[in-house]
Design a protein around this motif. Sequence first.
Motif, short mmCIF file in Angstrom:
data_model
loop_
_atom_site.label_atom_id
_atom_site.label_comp_id
_atom_site.label_asym_id
_atom_site.label_seq_id
_atom_site.Cartn_x
_atom_site.Cartn_y
_atom_site.Cartn_z
N VAL A 192 0.83 -1.22 0.00
CA VAL A 192 0.00 0.00 0.00
C VAL A 192 0.87 1.26 0.00
O VAL A 192 0.40 2.34 -0.35
N ASN A 193 2.13 1.11 0.40
CA ASN A 193 3.07 2.24 0.31
C ASN A 193 3.35 2.61 -1.14
O ASN A 193 3.76 3.72 -1.44
N ARG A 194 3.19 1.64 -2.04
CA ARG A 194 3.65 1.83 -3.41
C ARG A 194 2.55 2.33 -4.33
O ARG A 194 1.68 1.57 -4.75
N GLY A 195 2.60 3.64 -4.61
CA GLY A 195 1.75 4.19 -5.66
C GLY A 195 0.32 4.51 -5.26
O GLY A 195 -0.42 5.13 -6.03
N LEU A 196 -0.09 4.07 -4.07
CA LEU A 196 -1.48 4.30 -3.66
C LEU A 196 -1.58 5.66 -2.96
O LEU A 196 -0.97 5.87 -1.93
N PRO A 197 -2.39 6.58 -3.50
CA PRO A 197 -2.53 7.88 -2.83
C PRO A 197 -3.10 7.68 -1.42
O PRO A 197 -4.07 6.95 -1.23
N ALA A 198 -2.49 8.36 -0.44
CA ALA A 198 -2.91 8.18 0.95
C ALA A 198 -4.41 8.46 1.17
O ALA A 198 -5.06 7.75 1.95
N PRO A 199 -5.00 9.45 0.49
CA PRO A 199 -6.44 9.66 0.69
C PRO A 199 -7.28 8.43 0.29
O PRO A 199 -8.31 8.16 0.91
N LEU B 34 -6.14 5.31 0.47
CA LEU B 34 -5.89 4.33 1.53
C LEU B 34 -6.88 4.55 2.67
O LEU B 34 -7.52 3.62 3.16
N VAL B 35 -7.01 5.80 3.09
CA VAL B 35 -7.89 6.11 4.21
C VAL B 35 -9.34 5.80 3.87
O VAL B 35 -10.10 5.29 4.68
N LEU C 14 -3.61 13.53 7.28
CA LEU C 14 -4.22 14.13 6.07
C LEU C 14 -5.17 15.25 6.47
O LEU C 14 -5.17 16.32 5.85
N GLU D 78 0.73 13.57 1.57
CA GLU D 78 0.98 12.15 1.35
C GLU D 78 1.51 11.51 2.62
O GLU D 78 1.85 12.21 3.59
N GLU E 90 7.51 7.23 -6.16
CA GLU E 90 6.11 7.12 -6.58
C GLU E 90 5.23 8.11 -5.82
O GLU E 90 4.31 8.70 -6.39
N LEU F 64 2.98 11.22 -7.24
CA LEU F 64 1.57 11.46 -6.94
C LEU F 64 1.34 12.94 -6.61
O LEU F 64 0.26 13.48 -6.86
#
Lengths: 274, 123
Positions: free
Chosen positions: A162-169, A171-172, B94, B100, B113, B117
């Motif tokens: 999930v660290n790789r390429g997934l925008p944190a928003p 994820l939440v 956030l 991020e 990456e 983003l």
Amino acid sequence: MMLPNADFEYVRKLVRDRSAIVLDDGKTYLVESRLGPILQREGFASLTELVAALRSAPYHDLHRRVVEALTTNETSFFRDMPTFDALNLHVFPDLIQRRSVDRQINLWCAASSSGQEPYSIAMILRENFPILSTWVVRHIASDLNMDVLSKAKDGVFSQLEVNRGLPAPLLVKYFKKRGVDWQISDDIRRMIHFSHVNLAADWPQFPPMDVVFMRNVLIYFDVATKRSILGKIRRILRPGGYLVLGSAETTLNIDDKFERVAFPRVPFYRVKKT
Amino acid sequence: MRAIVIDDSEAIRRILRNMMTAIGFEVIEAKNGRDALDRLATIGCVDVALVDWNMPDLNGYEFVVAVRADPTLNGMRLMMVTSETELQSVAAALNAGADEYVMKPFTKDVILEKLALLGIGQS
Ligand SMILES: C[S@@+](CC[C@H](N)C(=O)[O-])C[C@H]1O[C@@H](n2cnc3c(N)ncnc32)[C@H](O)[C@@H]1O
Ligand SMILES: [Mg+2]
């Protein structure tokens, strides 16, 4: 662990016959490292012993696992961002316009590995195209490798994944923590139908496809196999439907009935109008 | 492009500095949120801050809140790089204004990456 040439040739042929994956001459090392875990688990003393067992029996689960061990399943969420930008800006808006009469869209991720690719697409649809919640969107994701397919179905990802390429928003919004791992929401999971499809064998009956994602898999096949697969894709694509390849892939010099779509920087193709 | 790396661990600062330098950033280091605000007050806004959470004095969360409350630091991208891995922590960061979130441990690809983003660095 040394792999005698005859054993390498046996594995190479098995993998070729069952998956179309081509192992080049120099790939002895790959075979040795990928089959190591199978030796351990099955209690074979050496690769030669494993290959002897394979040779002496008709194709069964052990053969299947050997073939699958030689697939490369590298993937990540939103891999090649320009591709997802183009889906957002061009492809889905175009389809929503063109399919507005019967309000159906069919998508196929043809080598979905552990699921990051179809889930990225599903999250885009959920986030940016709420109108589609009243449409019939059939989203099929498939792979040859049963292990990654079942992982994809579960929708459980490690922290590194999930660290790789997934925008944190995202994820939440769409994941829950499950132990040290992350579970994607049932809402997103239910948008995708996972199934086992070997691209090198007969394909199941598919509905006419609006988008086929065939990313980073043709690279493992020889030209004849690529050509045959691209031909089959042409026959299942709806008129105006899109083929999406990996960022370094092309139909050029393989199937000239495809033409590149004029979006900048992305490997999107359509069947030429005749 | 300029980046500030904020972490109380010198080892982590060195790793991040090397990664960011290799990507082409000019890197400033700070050992906690207070130190970072002091440096930013002198040098002005940078393109991105990589922010640890647990640090003495001003922690990463408090740093994010402080940056977002300061109009002179407007537009600075904030990326948490932390061993806080609970969903609530990500959500809280956030909400406070982080752009991020990277969970330790990370690799160079992860950082690249995530920067992509945010539309910075090369992608
Ligand atoms: C490198 S991954 C690509 C994953 C994803 N499409 C992406 O681009 O991130 C290649 C995938 O192709 C699958 N694959 C290889 N040969 C296949 C075949 N004959 N039929 C179906 N899938 C195959 C592998 O199992 C692997 O998961
Ligand atoms: Mg710390």
